[in-house]
Design a protein around this motif. Structure first.
Motif, short mmCIF file in Angstrom:
data_model
loop_
_atom_site.label_atom_id
_atom_site.label_comp_id
_atom_site.label_asym_id
_atom_site.label_seq_id
_atom_site.Cartn_x
_atom_site.Cartn_y
_atom_site.Cartn_z
N ARG A 51 3.75 -4.01 -9.85
CA ARG A 51 2.73 -3.62 -8.89
C ARG A 51 1.48 -3.14 -9.62
O ARG A 51 0.39 -3.61 -9.39
CB ARG A 51 3.29 -2.49 -8.07
CG ARG A 51 2.91 -2.58 -6.65
CD ARG A 51 3.69 -1.57 -5.89
NE ARG A 51 3.12 -1.44 -4.59
CZ ARG A 51 3.05 -0.30 -3.95
NH1 ARG A 51 3.49 0.78 -4.52
NH2 ARG A 51 2.54 -0.26 -2.76
N GLY B 84 -4.97 0.06 -13.09
CA GLY B 84 -5.55 -0.06 -11.75
C GLY B 84 -4.88 -1.14 -10.92
O GLY B 84 -5.15 -1.27 -9.74
N LEU C 110 -5.32 -4.32 -11.18
CA LEU C 110 -6.28 -5.38 -10.83
C LEU C 110 -5.97 -6.69 -11.56
O LEU C 110 -6.35 -7.75 -11.10
CB LEU C 110 -7.69 -4.89 -11.18
CG LEU C 110 -8.86 -5.70 -10.66
CD1 LEU C 110 -8.80 -5.79 -9.15
CD2 LEU C 110 -10.16 -5.07 -11.07
N TYR D 195 -4.50 -9.84 -9.80
CA TYR D 195 -5.45 -10.44 -8.87
C TYR D 195 -6.51 -11.24 -9.62
O TYR D 195 -6.84 -12.36 -9.21
CB TYR D 195 -6.10 -9.34 -8.02
CG TYR D 195 -5.14 -8.71 -7.06
CD1 TYR D 195 -5.01 -9.18 -5.77
CD2 TYR D 195 -4.31 -7.67 -7.45
CE1 TYR D 195 -4.11 -8.62 -4.88
CE2 TYR D 195 -3.40 -7.10 -6.58
CZ TYR D 195 -3.31 -7.58 -5.30
OH TYR D 195 -2.41 -7.03 -4.43
N ASP E 83 3.67 -6.98 -3.34
CA ASP E 83 4.82 -6.20 -2.87
C ASP E 83 6.01 -7.05 -2.43
O ASP E 83 6.56 -6.86 -1.35
CB ASP E 83 4.41 -5.27 -1.71
CG ASP E 83 3.41 -4.24 -2.17
OD1 ASP E 83 3.32 -4.03 -3.38
OD2 ASP E 83 2.74 -3.65 -1.32
N GLU F 217 -6.32 3.50 -0.45
CA GLU F 217 -5.34 3.10 -1.47
C GLU F 217 -3.94 3.15 -0.85
O GLU F 217 -3.12 4.00 -1.15
CB GLU F 217 -5.47 4.02 -2.69
CG GLU F 217 -4.55 3.69 -3.85
CD GLU F 217 -4.83 2.36 -4.52
OE1 GLU F 217 -5.92 1.81 -4.33
OE2 GLU F 217 -3.96 1.87 -5.23
N ALA G 182 -0.74 0.29 0.78
CA ALA G 182 -0.23 -1.04 0.44
C ALA G 182 -1.23 -2.11 0.88
O ALA G 182 -1.61 -2.98 0.10
CB ALA G 182 1.13 -1.25 1.10
N ASP H 6 -4.30 -3.70 -1.57
CA ASP H 6 -4.23 -5.15 -1.77
C ASP H 6 -5.57 -5.79 -1.46
O ASP H 6 -6.10 -6.59 -2.25
CB ASP H 6 -3.13 -5.71 -0.87
CG ASP H 6 -2.96 -7.20 -1.01
OD1 ASP H 6 -2.85 -7.67 -2.15
OD2 ASP H 6 -2.93 -7.89 0.01
N ARG I 221 -8.25 -4.98 -4.12
CA ARG I 221 -8.10 -5.73 -5.37
C ARG I 221 -8.49 -7.19 -5.18
O ARG I 221 -9.06 -7.82 -6.07
CB ARG I 221 -6.67 -5.59 -5.87
CG ARG I 221 -6.45 -4.19 -6.41
CD ARG I 221 -5.01 -3.91 -6.73
NE ARG I 221 -4.87 -2.57 -7.29
CZ ARG I 221 -4.72 -1.47 -6.58
NH1 ARG I 221 -4.68 -1.55 -5.27
NH2 ARG I 221 -4.63 -0.29 -7.15
N ALA J 166 -9.72 2.26 -8.80
CA ALA J 166 -8.54 2.29 -7.92
C ALA J 166 -7.93 3.68 -7.89
O ALA J 166 -7.75 4.30 -8.92
CB ALA J 166 -7.52 1.28 -8.43
#
Lengths: 256, 394
Positions: free
Chosen positions: A94, A102, A104, A107, A120, B178, B180, B184, B187, B199
């Motif tokens: 995650r 972070g 990131l 992504y 997730d 911040e 789930a 997402d 990001r 973040a």
């Protein structure tokens, strides 16, 4: 199905020693359950390979370690190797450790590889003709079942099945392939770093400067929003009022 | 900080008026201007005064970030004006609330408070949300950008719409939750725009944001970048005047081809979900002795059963069901308390619950005071009526 699991340079939360990030080991288990041990490759980009080496003991057969200098940007090297490997599925934790923490990178990687990303994942199941069924962990224990076209990139949630136990023989058997990569200095960041200091959390509507008893009262009772009061209603009327109130809040689910 | 040492002789020489037999000085000649702003101790004391009470009381503890944000755009003379109106904003600060099911969460409200901190000095707060939200004006949205509603689960389409809005409206800061879903989305937007995301910010001021890193060993800090995601309970929600929530035109979304073929939500089983995670908790206290009927009610309402310490001590409910300081601290949206008076330790366990419904025979119970809907009746009479009412429904 070929699966690549990304490993980051984890640190133990108490001792600070290198150790794999737990959710990445869970990702490894998901990958092994889906594709078998031979089809799973670990990938790590970093200066030293201390943390991901432990993943070999948790059931990883092959690890590719891209050696780079401290503070380099791992994204171009990872993207290049992943384009070479062309796996059907890429799994990541995650939030990885070692960089900015972070979350990131998966992504940015998905964006660069042109793959869809889904966050997730809690469990995976192979679908027919190049699809994958992913159960996504949502807050409050709910799940979302998503059917996804491969290739894709997934991040794994801690609610996934626990990692396989560490075995010494597996750690000896696993192979590590080290590659040197072209340096890619990260973009200059204006981030300043200090020792961490916990900050006071906002207490729910704490009355400023009140006495201890009043603060406790504020913390425990202040959330009431001018409540309605019904004194000695008939039970049926009370039930009707409660149900109407619950429906207004939206917590009551329709039967179905 | 050390002060510059004064030189009184030089200061007096600077004030001396030339000519004349006797030395003459003028105080009106400009005194050396200090860089430090002059303190006004009376105003400071005034600001620390806690309203109410017979004795004057000063609050010296909670100076700094955690007060409700005061509205700075409206001057005090316009205090009769009920709405904050920013006609020509110098810049925009966007808030992307999570708002599951169109309801703003407490964190969403805190995002608006943070956005008003960042928008001080002529900015306006823009809410980027799907239409059909509850009261965006009241929580502090100067502008509302209606995002196109995404019918099925397609996070990439939502991220594309948000990124497009951020680009086209030239937004200075964008705040995400911040969580789930919000994390997402943040990001995805950051990857799409190719920008860094700050973040999980734990504190936020117009000049500085901080976040923990490397396993909470290091604090990273910098001036707020464009994309920030905020953790819960770090900034107070907006407490100023109601805003106008004027609609803003957003560019039409570009259709994207997603890789997601289908998505369905599997609701959590309320009987097995951990009490701390449950959304809706029905709890019984000392006023309930008919436990089977209570469990039937929990099943009919599809809620997770909880209990007070009294019932757990008596062995009528399992210890895992205990709510309160020595049991589970709930994060539920709604709490239905049957026959619970509300000891402080129990109320601590439901601090995070947004809505409380109480059924109790005692009008003066603390739980009745805490509840949004309080019914003064015997829980034993209300429980079967509730079950019957639920069964009567289609």
């Amino acid at each position: 199905m070929k699966i690549v699991v990304l490993f980051s340079a984890g640190r133990h939360p108490a001792s600070g020693a290198p150790c794999p990030v737990p959710v990445e080991l869970q990702a490894l288990r998901l990958a092994r359950d889906l594709a078998g041990a031979d089809e799973v490759i670990g990938l790590h980009a970093g200066p030293v390979d201390g943390a991901p080496l432990d993943a070999l003991g948790h059931g990883l057969g092959r690890l590719i370690h891209l050696r780079m200098a401290q503070g380099d940007d791992p994204l171009p090297a990872l993207a290049q190797v992943l384009e070479e490997l062309a796996p059907d599925l890429i799994l990541a934790g995650r939030i990885g450790q070692g960089g900015e923490d972070g979350g990131l990178l998966p992504y940015a990687l998905a964006r660069r590889l042109g793959r869809p990303i889904l966050a997730d994942a809690a469990s995976l199941g192979a679908g027919d003709d190049g699809t994958l069924t992913v159960e996504q962990a949502l807050p409050r224990g709910a799940r979302r079942r998503v059917v996804l076209r491969l290739p894709a990139l997934l991040t794994v949630h801690p609610a996934a099945a626990p990692a396989l136990p560490f075995t010494f023989a597996a750690a000896r058997r696993g192979t590590v392939e080290r590659r040197d990569i072209a340096p890619a200095p990260a973009a200059a960041s204006e981030m300043e770093e200090r020792a961490y200091r916990p900050r006071p959390k906002l207490i729910a509507r704490a009355a400023p400067g009140a006495s201890a008893a009043e603060r406790l009262k504020a913390a425990t009772q202040a959330a009431s929003s001018g409540g309605r009061l019904l004194v000695d209603p008939a039970p049926e009327e009370a039930a009707r009022e409660i149900l109407a109130h619950l429906r207004g809040i939206g917590v009551l689910r329709r039967r179905g | 900080m050390s002060r510059l040492r004064r030189d009184p002789r030089a200061e007096r020489e600077a004030m001396r008026i030339a000519g004349g037999a006797r030395p003459r000085f003028s105080r009106e000649a400009s005194l050396p201007v200090s860089a430090r702003p002059r303190r006004d101790p009376r105003a400071e004391i005034e600001a620390l005064l806690v309203p109410g009470g017979t004795r004057p009381r000063l609050d010296r503890l909670s100076r700094g970030g955690v007060r409700p944000v005061r509205d700075e755009a409206t001057s005090p003379s316009e205090s009769t004006v009920q709405t904050r109106i920013v006609t020509e904003p110098a810049f925009l600060v966007a808030v992307v609330p999570d708002a599951p099911g169109g309801r703003l969460t407490p964190l969403d409200r805190q995002l608006f408070g943070a956005a008003h901190l960042l928008a001080a000095g002529g900015g306006a707060v823009l809410a980027l949300a799907e239409p059909g939200h509850d009261d965006l004006a009241g929580v502090g949205a100067d502008r509302v950008g209606p995002l196109a509603a995404v019918a099925d689960y397609d996070p990439e389409a939502r991220a594309a719409a948000v990124a497009q809005a951020l680009e086209s409206l030239n937004i200075r800061h964008a705040l995400f939750a911040e969580t789930a879903e919000g994390g997402d989305l943040a990001r995805r937007v950051a990857a799409r725009l190719g920008e860094p995301l700050f973040a999980g910010a734990e504190s936020l001021t117009p000049k500085l944001v901080t976040r923990p890193a490397r396993g909470r060993r290091v604090e990273q800090r910098r001036a707020p970048p464009r994309l920030v995601s905020l953790v819960a309970d770090s900034v107070a929600p907006y407490g100023g005047a109601s805003c106008e929530a004027r609609a803003v035109e957003l560019p039409a979304p570009v259709p994207t081809t997603g890789a997601i073929l289908s998505a369905e939500i599997i609701l959590a089983d309320p009987a097995t979900v951990p009490l701390g995670e449950a959304e809706f908790v029905v709890s019984a206290g000392n006023g309930v002795s008919d436990i089977p009927s209570f469990l039937d009610l929990a099943r009919a309402l599809r809620a997770t059963p909880g209990a007070s310490r009294m019932l757990c001590d008596a062995g009528l409910m399992p210890r895992a069901a205990q709510v309160g300081a020595s049991g589970t601290v709930l994060g539920a949206t709604c709490y239905l308390a049957l026959g619970i008076a509300g000891a402080p330790q129990h109320l601590q366990g439901i601090t995070g619950c947004e809505h409380v419904v109480a059924v109790n025979t005692d009008l003066h119970a603390a739980m009745v005071e805490r509840a949004g809907l309080a019914i003064i009746a015997d829980a034993h009479a209300v429980m079967p009526a509730l079950i019957a009412a639920l069964e009567d429904e289609p």
